[in-house]
Design a protein around this motif. Structure first.
Motif, short mmCIF file in Angstrom:
data_model
loop_
_atom_site.label_atom_id
_atom_site.label_comp_id
_atom_site.label_asym_id
_atom_site.label_seq_id
_atom_site.Cartn_x
_atom_site.Cartn_y
_atom_site.Cartn_z
N UNK A 212 12.03 0.74 7.85
CA UNK A 212 10.66 1.24 7.91
C UNK A 212 9.63 0.11 7.81
N UNK A 213 9.91 -0.86 6.96
CA UNK A 213 9.00 -2.02 6.85
C UNK A 213 8.87 -2.77 8.19
N UNK A 214 10.07 -2.91 8.84
CA UNK A 214 10.05 -3.65 10.12
C UNK A 214 9.23 -2.90 11.16
N UNK A 215 9.42 -1.57 11.14
CA UNK A 215 8.64 -0.78 12.10
C UNK A 215 7.16 -0.91 11.79
N UNK A 216 6.84 -0.81 10.51
CA UNK A 216 5.44 -0.95 10.11
C UNK A 216 4.88 -2.33 10.50
N UNK A 217 5.70 -3.32 10.21
CA UNK A 217 5.25 -4.70 10.52
C UNK A 217 5.00 -4.87 12.01
N UNK A 218 5.92 -4.31 12.83
CA UNK A 218 5.74 -4.43 14.29
C UNK A 218 4.45 -3.79 14.73
N UNK A 219 4.21 -2.62 14.21
CA UNK A 219 2.98 -1.93 14.61
C UNK A 219 1.73 -2.62 14.14
N UNK A 220 1.76 -3.08 12.89
CA UNK A 220 0.57 -3.75 12.36
C UNK A 220 0.25 -5.01 13.17
N UNK B 82 3.39 7.76 11.27
CA UNK B 82 3.97 9.07 10.98
C UNK B 82 5.44 8.92 10.60
N UNK B 83 5.78 9.56 9.49
CA UNK B 83 7.18 9.59 9.06
C UNK B 83 7.67 11.04 9.22
N UNK B 84 8.67 11.18 10.05
CA UNK B 84 9.27 12.50 10.25
C UNK B 84 10.60 12.56 9.47
N UNK B 85 10.63 13.52 8.65
CA UNK B 85 11.83 13.66 7.83
C UNK B 85 12.58 14.93 8.23
N UNK B 86 13.81 14.72 8.54
CA UNK B 86 14.68 15.85 8.89
C UNK B 86 15.73 15.99 7.77
N UNK C 14 0.81 -1.21 0.00
CA UNK C 14 0.00 0.00 0.00
C UNK C 14 0.84 1.25 0.00
N UNK C 15 0.19 2.31 0.42
CA UNK C 15 0.82 3.63 0.35
C UNK C 15 2.03 3.73 1.27
N UNK C 16 1.91 3.25 2.52
CA UNK C 16 2.99 3.42 3.51
C UNK C 16 4.28 2.75 3.02
N UNK C 17 4.26 1.46 2.71
CA UNK C 17 5.53 0.89 2.25
C UNK C 17 6.05 1.55 0.98
N UNK C 18 5.12 1.93 0.13
CA UNK C 18 5.60 2.56 -1.09
C UNK C 18 6.20 3.94 -0.79
N UNK C 19 5.64 4.63 0.17
CA UNK C 19 6.23 5.91 0.58
C UNK C 19 7.62 5.71 1.12
N UNK C 20 7.74 4.67 1.96
CA UNK C 20 9.06 4.39 2.55
C UNK C 20 10.08 4.07 1.44
#
Ligand SMILES: Nc1ncnc2c1ncn2[C@@H]1O[C@H](COP(=O)(O)OP(=O)(O)OP(=O)(O)O)[C@@H](O)[C@H]1O
Length: 944
Positions: free
Chosen positions: A251-259, A281-285, A150-156
């Protein structure tokens, strides 16, 4: 200022809808993507309610959406048509959505803008599919190569592609946070602590120059450094964990953990239904060039909020109960609040089309945490795109209309996003400081371990490890103890097992032995059964033989009784014969002889007296003295005859006893030899033997008793009959004889007195010497008689002694055995008694005769002499005893010739009374008295 972009994504019918044959009620200009004609038409004929509850709530106080719907509607009256920014059909894939929906926002995000993508819609319409993935969260997904990503992994992926493509020209930092709102509770999906710090929403003043407040809070806020004057507020969440990622995989791992930590459940409408609202939320610095030359490194901060709302659902249709119903209620409540916020924002946007800043005080953000979290995204300072997911199926048309109504209203909302130049700037040192703190925290162990050769840990971790080590030691100790205990138990069980095996072995051997024994016993039983049958047959035969024996015994008993009766009868008859013979022959003969002799003597005496009268001296004396010894001899002979008769009687009795004994022996022999010989099988039939013996004994005893009783009764009756008859006969005879003799004695006495008177008178000169001589002879005769009586007495005593012996033997228990079947003592005594009675009678007769003899007084006889009386011989003959046979004993037929009759008679006259008295005394005191006494005693014994 820009409106929220609203995109509708209508998926194809799922399996349940197809199965339910629910028709498609959504009409799209293109099944994939339509930008030029972004319309959606719904056939109103299919609607069950004009407006859903959610949409009605969202439409409270405004007709804007209706108007907008009206504006967007198609010409067909039956169709309700909506117009959106973009409309995607069932053939629109994930990549297309990303490219058309997410990528523009992503670019803004890269440019430093805060962007938000919201997925909103009915449950099971594809929100999570669109935002996250179509893959199950339970497995690790390679999002990079997944079409369903979906959008999140593709954004990452796109993010790090962009960042990495830029190279090292820009410095950047990417951080991720993942939270969920479940039942109005905020949860940090990246915090694995058991008791995580509670998340708290607070407003952060944008432009204060703070970012993340030491890393513990996330700010959606506006730029701080450049626009402090604006004093805009942003929403921050205290204690929310942010994890830095350096590549998309992180990012995938973080997403996977949360899901995986997200609350999901299976519902009627969706197998894996999200029950919470999530915000990834993705914070970009990104570092900014030092444009003013201050030398201060600044980092532009942008945020991308990817929101997957929980699905709205009609509880009645979804069938949610209990926890699911509570979840749905909370979800619907938060969505209602979101709808009101959207309505408010939409109305404000309609009323104040040019207003740049909303008056937040009129917007009900605070009514739910969801609206507070989305405060920046809806009607705030972010660029926001709302993706409304719908189902094309008729069965979901109400929820679809509601969703589209919301989407239309949301489309009116205007945000005031900051441009890239307006983004927050963070000084590098602050960012580095925060990062350093995180790095220090994360790499303590690594730094410590690398500083020495050995393992080096920080103190807290070391303490923790020590505690764990102590705990492990304690556990090990406990385990060792448990192991020892188990070992002891095992050893015990081994012993027990060994003993059990021995016992089992023994038991098996016992079982084998028992089995063998059982078999042997079975064989024995069979054999015994056969033996028993044969024994039963033998018993049957024995019983038959016993019956026969009993019959034989009965017949034998009958015969025996008959023999006994016959013997008894013959014995009685014999005794009777003996007695009859004795009475009739012996006694009568004796008496007859005696009478005849007496008559003859009387005649002789009369002749003698006549002769004496004629010869005065010679004939009387001679006749008297010569005949007396002869008389005594006769008496002795008679006595001998009587004695021999008694002996014969005894012999007969003995014979009878012997016969009875023989009969008894025969019976005993029969019982022992014949009857008991049949009991050769007695070893096998001991019971039968005992029974037969007892029966025989009882029968024998009963027979004896009956025989004894019969014999006793017979004896008694015979005894009574015999005694009475004998007594009566004897009394009659004796009485008649006594009467006759008394008469004769009287006559004879008178005659004798007369003769003796004549003799006294005529023969005064009888020689006294001759008389004395006669007296002496008479005394001798008396002595001889006494001796005879004495002998008789001795004989009687001897018999009595035998009788006493018999009584003793009778009392001897051994004799009772012999006696069984023999005549009883009563019988023997009765016989003896009868014999004795006969003897007694005979003796009485003899005594009587002797008395008569003793009473004979020659003087009296002489006195009655017809010579002296002067009477004629005819007169004397009439008075003389010769008229009838007299049993009066004649003293003597003749006198001794050499004795002078006168002289002799004178002496006789004086001496005879004395002699008579002496004889009587002797008789009273002699053996007769003893005999009577003994007989009386015997009789008493028998009667007693
Ligand atoms: N456009 C689509 N193309 C293919 N499959 C889809 C599409 N949209 C959704 N699905 C499938 O439909 C099912 C439900 O989707 P999903 O879980 O994303 O719905 P949801 O709106 O998130 O529901 P909930 O609100 O209950 O979480 C999933 O199996 C998903 O793969």
């Amino acid at each position: 200022m820009s409106n929220i972009q609203v995109v509708v994504r209508c998926r194809g019918r799922n399996e349940k809808e197809v199965a339910a044959k629910s028709p498609i009620v959504i009409d799209l200009p293109n099944d994939t993507f339509s930008v030029t004609d972004p319309y959606i038409s719904i056939n109103n004929n299919y609607t069950t309610t004009s407006v859903s509850s959610l949409s009605s709530a969202a439409n409270q106080g405004t007709n804007q959406s209706r108007r907008s719907s009206t504006n967007a509607s198609a010409t067909l009256s039956n169709y309700k048509t909506y117009k959106f920014d973009q409309v995607y059909g069932s053939q629109a894939d994930q990549h297309l959505i990303f490219e058309k929906v997410a990528l523009p926002l992503f670019n803004d995000f890269l440019g430093g803008s805060n962007v938000t993508i919201l997925a909103y819609g009915q449950t099971g319409t594809g929100k999570t599919f669109t935002m996250c993935s179509g893959e199950q969260a339970t497995k690790e997904v390679d999002f990079k190569h997944s079409e369903s990503a979906g959008i999140i992994p593709r954004v990452l992926i796109e993010l790090f592609n962009k960042l990495e493509s830029v190279g090292q020209k820009d410095d950047y930092l990417v951080k991720c946070s993942f939270l969920e709102l479940y039942n109005e509770d905020l949860r940090d999906l990246l915090n694995d602590d058991e008791k995580p710090a509670k998340l708290r929403i607070y407003e952060n003043v944008i432009g204060a120059g703070n970012i993340n407040n030491g890393g513990n809070s996330s700010s959606n806020g506006m730029p701080a450094s450049k626009k402090l004057e604006s004093k805009q507020k942003s929403i921050a969440i205290q204690n929310l964990r942010e994890e830095s990622i350096s590549n998309c995989q992180d990012g995938f791992k973080v997403l996977q953990r949360g899901v995986m930590k997200r609350k999901t459940a299976s519902t009627k409408l969706n197998d894996v239904s999200s029950r919470s609202h999530t915000i990834f939320t993705i914070n970009l610095y990104r570092s900014q060039p030092d444009s003013n030359g201050s030398g201060t490194s600044l980092f532009k901060v942008s945020k991308m909020n990817l929101v997957d709302l929980a699905g709205s659902e009609n509880i009645n249709r979804s069938g949610a109960q209990n926890q699911r119903a509570k979840e749905a209620g909370s979800i619907n409540q938060s969505l209602l609040t979101l709808g009101r916020v959207i309505n408010s924002l939409s109305e404000i946007a309609s009323n104040t089309s040019n207003s740049s800043i909303h008056n937040a005080s009129h917007i009900p953000y605070r009514e739910s945490k969801l609206t507070r979290l989305l405060q920046d995204s809806i009607g705030g300072s972010t660029k926001t795109t709302l993706i409304a997911t719908i189902s094309p199926a008729k069965i979901n048309i109400d929820e679809t209309i509601s969703t589209l109504d919301y989407a239309c209203k949301a489309k009116n909302i205007k945000n005031l996003p900051q441009s890239g130049q307006d983004s927050d700037l963070v000084m590098k040192k602050v960012l580095v400081k925060n990062l350093s703190q995180e790095l220090v925290k994360l790499n303590y162990d690594l730094i410590a371990s690398r500083s020495k050769n050995g393992v080096w840990l920080d103190e807290d971790n070391f303490k923790q490890i020590l505690e764990e080590n102590e705990s492990l030691k304690a556990s090990l100790k406990e385990a060792n103890l448990s192991t020892e205990s188990l070992s002891t138990k095992i050893a015990h069980f081994e012993k027990f097992k060994a003993s059990n095996e021995i016992n089992i072995k023994n038991l098996r051997e016992q079982i084998n032995r028992s089995t063998t024994k059982n078999e042997a016993i079975s064989k024995e039983n069979d054999q015994l059964r056969i033996d028993l049958e044969s024994k039963n047959s033998e018993i049957k035969q024995l019983n038959e033989r016993l019956v026969k024996v009993n019959e034989k015994f009965n017949s034998t008993t009958t015969q025996l009784a008959k023999v006994i009766y016959e013997n008894l009868d013959s014995s009685i008859e014999s005794i009777s014969n003996i007695l009859t013979k004795y009475n009739n022959s012996a006694n009568n003969e004796i008496l007859t002889t005696f009478d005849r002799q007496l008559a003859k003597n009387i005649v002789d005496f009369r002749k003698s007296v006549s002769q004496k009268i004629r010869d005065i001296n010679n004939n009387l004396s001679n006749s008297l003295l010569q005949d007396l010894p002869e008389f005594l001899n006769k008496y002795n002979e008679n006595y001998d005859t009587l004695n021999s008769l008694v002996l014969t009687l005894n012999a007969n009795l003995c014979q009878n006893l012997s016969d009875l004994k023989i009969a008894n022996d025969k019976l005993s022999g029969y019982i022992i030899e014949d009857h008991l010989n049949y009991s050769t099988q007695e070893l096998l039939t001991q019971l039968i033997k005992t029974k037969v013996s007892s029966q025989l004994s009882n029968l024998h005893e009963k027979l004896n008793q009956s025989l004894n009783l019969l014999i006793q009764e017979s004896q008694h009756s015979y005894k009574q009959l015999f005694e009475s008859s004998i007594t009566q006969i004897s009394q009659d005879v004796i009485e008649s004889e006594r009467n006759e003799l008394s008469k004769r004695e009287k006559n004879w006495s008178n005659e004798a007195n007369r003769v003796f008177g004549l003799i006294d008178k005529d023969l005064a000169d009888v020689n006294q010497d001759e008389l004395n001589h006669n007296k002496e002879r008479f005394a001798a005769l008396s002595t001889q008689t006494t001796e005879s009586f004495s002998n008789l007495d001795k004989e009687t005593t001897k018999n009595l002694a035998g009788l006493g012996e018999l009584i003793k033997r009778e009392e001897d228990p051994n004799f009772s055995i012999i006696r069984s079947g023999l005549p009883s003592l009563d019988e023997v005594c009765g016989s003896i008694k009868q014999n004795d009675a006969s003897i007694k009678n005979t003796l009485a007769e003899i005594d009587k005769n002797l008395k008569d003899i003793r009473r004979f007084d020659p003087k009296v006889a002489l006195k009655s002499s017809p010579v002296r009386s002067g009477r004629s011989p005819e007169v004397e003959s009439r008075r003389s005893p010769s008229r009838s046979p007299s049993r009066t004993i004649s003293p003597s037929r003749t006198y001794n010739k050499h004795i002078s009759p006168t002289k002799s008679l004178a002496g006789v006259k004086t001496k005879i009374p004395q002699l008579q008295t002496s004889l009587e005394n002797k008789e009273n005191q002699g053996p007769n008295q003893k005999r009577r006494r003994v007989m009386q005693e015997v009789e008493n014994l028998l009667n007693g």
